[in-house]
Motif scaffolding. Structure first.
Motif, short mmCIF file in Angstrom:
data_model
loop_
_atom_site.label_atom_id
_atom_site.label_comp_id
_atom_site.label_asym_id
_atom_site.label_seq_id
_atom_site.Cartn_x
_atom_site.Cartn_y
_atom_site.Cartn_z
N ALA A 136 77.94 -22.92 22.93
CA ALA A 136 77.18 -23.89 22.32
C ALA A 136 77.18 -23.95 20.72
O ALA A 136 77.01 -25.16 20.28
CB ALA A 136 75.68 -23.21 22.52
N GLU A 140 78.24 -27.70 19.16
CA GLU A 140 77.74 -28.27 17.79
C GLU A 140 78.60 -28.78 16.90
O GLU A 140 78.30 -29.92 16.40
CB GLU A 140 76.71 -27.32 17.39
CG GLU A 140 75.48 -27.07 18.25
CD GLU A 140 74.34 -25.99 17.45
OE1 GLU A 140 74.87 -25.57 16.42
OE2 GLU A 140 73.54 -25.73 17.97
N ASP A 141 79.61 -28.12 16.63
CA ASP A 141 80.90 -28.62 15.61
C ASP A 141 81.51 -29.61 16.46
O ASP A 141 81.79 -30.57 15.35
CB ASP A 141 81.77 -27.34 15.50
CG ASP A 141 81.15 -26.14 14.65
OD1 ASP A 141 80.20 -26.39 13.94
OD2 ASP A 141 81.68 -25.09 14.89
N VAL A 143 80.26 -32.00 18.26
CA VAL A 143 79.64 -33.14 18.32
C VAL A 143 79.10 -33.58 16.87
O VAL A 143 79.35 -34.85 16.85
CB VAL A 143 77.80 -32.51 18.83
CG1 VAL A 143 76.96 -33.74 18.45
CG2 VAL A 143 78.09 -32.09 20.26
N GLU A 144 79.32 -32.78 15.97
CA GLU A 144 79.22 -33.19 14.70
C GLU A 144 80.54 -34.05 14.28
O GLU A 144 80.42 -35.21 13.64
CB GLU A 144 79.06 -32.02 13.61
CG GLU A 144 79.06 -32.59 12.01
CD GLU A 144 78.89 -31.12 10.92
OE1 GLU A 144 78.97 -31.47 9.88
OE2 GLU A 144 78.78 -30.16 11.56
N HIS A 162 73.33 -32.20 20.34
CA HIS A 162 73.35 -31.19 21.48
C HIS A 162 72.01 -30.65 21.97
O HIS A 162 71.04 -30.64 21.06
CB HIS A 162 74.11 -30.05 20.60
CG HIS A 162 74.04 -28.57 21.31
ND1 HIS A 162 73.53 -27.64 20.91
CD2 HIS A 162 74.36 -28.25 22.59
CE1 HIS A 162 73.64 -26.59 21.63
NE2 HIS A 162 74.06 -27.00 22.78
N SER A 163 71.78 -30.41 23.03
CA SER A 163 70.40 -29.95 23.81
C SER A 163 70.67 -28.67 24.23
O SER A 163 71.51 -28.30 25.21
CB SER A 163 70.26 -30.81 24.70
OG SER A 163 68.96 -30.56 25.43
N ASP A 164 69.82 -27.77 23.91
CA ASP A 164 69.93 -26.33 24.82
C ASP A 164 68.58 -26.29 25.66
O ASP A 164 68.31 -24.96 25.85
CB ASP A 164 69.81 -25.15 23.61
CG ASP A 164 68.45 -25.42 22.61
OD1 ASP A 164 67.63 -26.12 23.04
OD2 ASP A 164 68.35 -24.68 21.75
#
Length: 289
Positions: A136, A140-141, A143-144, A162-164
Motif C-alpha cells: 500500500a 501511494e507512490d 498513484v501519485e 488510494h483507498s484502504d
C-alpha cells in the motif's frame, strides 16, 4: 670417685623416673624426643598464636546472640530434612507452573502477532495483511506518479485515490483504488469507468509504476514500454491526449493496435503482413499507408 659414681646413678634414676612420669618407656626414648632450640622456638610461637586465637574465640562466644543461640534446644535434624524436601518439591512445582504460564502467555502473543500480520485479528480493523500494508505504501507512490499523466489524459477530469477500505468477501484490503471525478466531486469505483476510461487509467498506472521503479533503481530508466491494444476504446480527442502524453517523456513506447487512426498519428510503424507461407514485418516511416 665413688661418690661421683653414686651421684650419677642417683641422677640417672631420677631421670628415668621423670621420663616414665612423662610417658616415655625409657630414658633413651625421652632423650630421642628432645627438640632443638629452633623447634622449641617454633612450638612456642604456635602456642602463643593458639592462646591469642583462643582469646578471640572466647570473646566471640561471649556475644549475646551466640549465647542465646547456645541456650536454644538442639535442632531436630530429621524434621529439618523433611521440611527441606517439602520446600524443594513446592519450589519445583512452582517453577513448572511458571514455565507453563510463560508458555501460555507467549503462545497468545505469537497468535496475536500472526493475526495482525495475516489480517485475521480483530485488532486489525482493516483486515490488512502485512504484505498488503507494505504494498500500500508503494501503491501511494505509484498513484501519485500516475496522476501526473491521468490528469492530462482525462482532460483534468479524473484523479486516482488510494483507498484502504476493508474489502468485502475475503478480498485483500489496503490495495483499493478509487477515481475522483471532478465533474461531480464524488469518488467512483473503478468498475464504473467506461472501457476507454479504464484503458487510460490503467495506462497511467503502468507509466506511474515505471517511474517509481526507475526512481528506486537509482535512476536506471525503463527506456521501453509496450502497450497491447485498448486504443480502440478511446474517442478521437482522448486518443490525441493519450498519445501526446506518451510523447512527453524520455521513453520509447511501442503500441500494438489494429486501430486505423493509429496509423495516421504514428509515423514510425512495423506492419505485420500475413501470408500462407508465414508472417513478415514491414517498416513504414510515412504518416499513411
Amino acid at each position: 670417685m665413688a661418690r661421683t659414681i653414686e651421684d650419677l646413678r642417683n641422677a640417672t634414676a631420677r631421670a628415668e623416673q621423670a621420663a616414665q612420669a612423662a610417658g616415655f618407656a625409657s630414658l633413651a626414648e625421652a632423650t630421642n624426643a628432645l627438640l632443638s632450640d629452633d623447634d622449641l622456638a617454633r612450638l612456642s610461637e604456635e602456642i602463643t598464636r593458639w592462646h591469642e586465637q583462643r582469646l578471640v574465640l572466647a570473646a566471640r562466644l561471649d556475644q549475646p546472640d551466640l549465647k542465646n543461640a547456645a541456650a536454644q534446644p538442639p535442632a531436630d535434624l530429621e524434621h529439618a530434612v523433611a521440611d527441606l524436601e517439602k520446600a524443594t518439591t513446592a519450589h519445583s512445582s512452582a517453577t513448572a507452573a511458571e514455565t507453563q504460564a510463560t508458555d501460555r502467555v507467549a503462545a497468545p502473543a505469537v497468535d496475536h502477532v500472526h493475526g495482525l500480520t495475516s489480517g485475521g485479528s480483530l485488532s486489525n480493523r482493516l483486515r490488512m495483511q502485512l504484505e498488503s500494508y507494505v504494498l500500500a505504501a508503494r501503491l501511494e507512490d505509484v498513484v501519485e506518479a500516475a496522476n501526473t499523466r491521468l490528469t492530462r489524459m482525462s482532460h483534468h477530469r479524473f484523479t486516482l485515490v488510494h483507498s484502504d477500505e476493508r474489502a468485502a468477501r475475503g478480498a485483500k484490503s489496503g490495495l483499493g483504488l478509487k477515481v475522483l471525478d471532478t465533474w461531480n466531486g464524488h469518488q467512483r469505483h473503478t468498475d464504473t469507468l467506461s472501457g476507454g476510461e479504464s484503458f487510460y487509467v490503467s495506462l497511467s498506472l503502468a507509466l506511474g509504476l515505471a517511474d517509481v521503479v526507475t526512481a528506486e533503481a537509482g535512476g536506471q530508466a525503463l527506456d521501453t514500454l509496450f502497450i497491447d491494444e485498448g486504443f480502440g476504446t478511446l474517442d478521437d480527442d482522448t486518443l490525441h491526449q493519450v498519445l501526446d502524453s506518451l510523447r512527453d517523456h524520455d521513453r520509447t513506447v511501442g503500441v500494438i493496435s489494429h486501430v486505423a487512426e493509429m496509423r495516421r498519428r504514428i509515423t514510425q510503424r512495423l506492419h505485420v503482413r500475413k501470408s500462407p507461407v508465414g508472417s513478415t514485418l514491414v517498416h513504414v516511416t510515412d504518416a499513411a499507408e
